[in-house]
Design a protein around this motif. Structure first.
Motif, mmCIF file in Angstrom:
data_model
loop_
_atom_site.group_PDB
_atom_site.id
_atom_site.type_symbol
_atom_site.label_atom_id
_atom_site.label_comp_id
_atom_site.label_asym_id
_atom_site.label_seq_id
_atom_site.Cartn_x
_atom_site.Cartn_y
_atom_site.Cartn_z
ATOM 1 N N LYS A 60 39.332 -24.074 14.547
ATOM 2 C CA LYS A 60 38.102 -23.237 14.217
ATOM 3 C C LYS A 60 37.076 -24.709 14.057
ATOM 4 O O LYS A 60 37.365 -25.543 13.957
ATOM 5 C CB LYS A 60 38.073 -22.665 12.994
ATOM 6 N N ALA A 84 33.343 -23.953 21.131
ATOM 7 C CA ALA A 84 33.739 -22.897 20.743
ATOM 8 C C ALA A 84 34.336 -22.233 21.426
ATOM 9 O O ALA A 84 35.093 -21.167 21.489
ATOM 10 C CB ALA A 84 33.000 -22.371 19.127
ATOM 11 N N LYS A 89 37.293 -20.202 20.239
ATOM 12 C CA LYS A 89 37.867 -20.273 19.113
ATOM 13 C C LYS A 89 36.694 -20.240 17.662
ATOM 14 O O LYS A 89 35.019 -20.192 18.515
ATOM 15 C CB LYS A 89 37.664 -21.697 18.051
ATOM 16 N N PRO A 90 37.040 -20.094 16.739
ATOM 17 C CA PRO A 90 35.704 -19.105 16.343
ATOM 18 C C PRO A 90 34.758 -20.424 15.666
ATOM 19 O O PRO A 90 35.253 -21.430 15.574
ATOM 20 C CB PRO A 90 36.330 -19.107 14.832
ATOM 21 N N GLU A 201 32.802 -17.617 8.760
ATOM 22 C CA GLU A 201 32.667 -17.800 10.856
ATOM 23 C C GLU A 201 31.315 -16.838 11.064
ATOM 24 O O GLU A 201 31.350 -15.816 10.185
ATOM 25 C CB GLU A 201 34.056 -16.645 11.434
ATOM 26 N N ASN A 203 28.559 -15.656 14.234
ATOM 27 C CA ASN A 203 29.221 -14.644 15.577
ATOM 28 C C ASN A 203 28.082 -16.186 17.149
ATOM 29 O O ASN A 203 27.312 -16.672 16.288
ATOM 30 C CB ASN A 203 27.261 -13.822 15.838
#
Length: 226
Positions: A60, A84, A89-90, A201, A203
């Motif tokens: 992350k 990311a 990855k988040p 998390e 968007n």
């Protein structure tokens, strides 16, 4: 889970690797004399080299989204989103004032987190500890420090570079109600940023830098000068 965290919102650039099982793997904090864009990627490379980790191990990305230096924020968020996306990855964004406030603990009832916005103005947030939870009171703001301080009537811990730069003014207005700690506790740290991002998390395509809007008083003041 291995988290790479990045903070370039203030003059102090900070990057860290945090493992949710092992804890802090490594952290580098640098008082940037030049633009963060010239420094941050080489600092990230150094972090992986020193910790003997590989960027492919990262699960992350965490980034501080502001407020602070407009240029610094854009650089940090841009790099974090790029990593990311390329690593698939988040990503998690954390407010810089929240990050600074978390340099405190529940021994302090109230916390004033401040980032210098020049000319005795600050970006700020006022927080209170309720048991083990730090809660923002009201909203984030951008205001003349004197106006903020004149509304405070209880002891409060002052953190952030605003607390360092304007210490004399704070003491002048708050007197014994102003509580200060070691200056290093006013530095936003990427290690804490990573911890705050564990359960969060965002968007990737919606995450944006956070810029505090000017206060109504400031907008009226600007209009009066036009």
């Amino acid at each position: 889970m291995l988290i790479l965290s990045i903070d370039t919102c203030t003059k102090i650039g900070s990057v860290a690797l945090y493992d949710t099982k092992e804890g802090l793997v490594g952290e580098i904090n640098i008082n940037a004399k030049q633009n963060h864009s010239d420094l941050i990627m080489s600092t990230i490379d150094s972090l992986f080299s020193l910790t003997k980790r590989n960027i492919k191990e990262v699960d992350k990305i965490a980034v501080s989204t502001g407020p602070g230096s407009f240029t610094g924020i854009r650089i940090g968020v841009g790099i974090a989103k790029g990593l990311a996306y390329s690593l698939n990855k988040p990503i998690a964004g954390i407010n810089e004032l929240d990050l600074i406030a978390h340099n405190s603990n529940n021994n302090f009832t109230k916390v004033l987190a401040m980032i210098d916005a020049r000319k005795e103005r600050v970006f700020y947030g006022i927080y209170k500890w309720e048991k083990d939870e730090l809660i923002l009171e009201g909203e984030y703001g951008a205001e003349e420090l004197r106006i903020i301080l004149e509304k405070i009537n209880t002891p409060i811990l002052c953190l952030g570079d605003g607390a360092i730069i304007y210490k004399q003014l704070i003491e002048e207005i708050l007197g014994e109600k102003a509580i200060f700690t070691k200056e290093v506790n006013s530095i936003p740290r990427a290690g804490i940023l990573a911890e705050m991002a564990i359960e969060k998390e965002d968007n990737l395509f919606i995450l944006e830098p956070y810029y505090v809007n000017k206060s109504q008083a400031e907008r009226e003041k600007e209009l009066s000068h036009n």
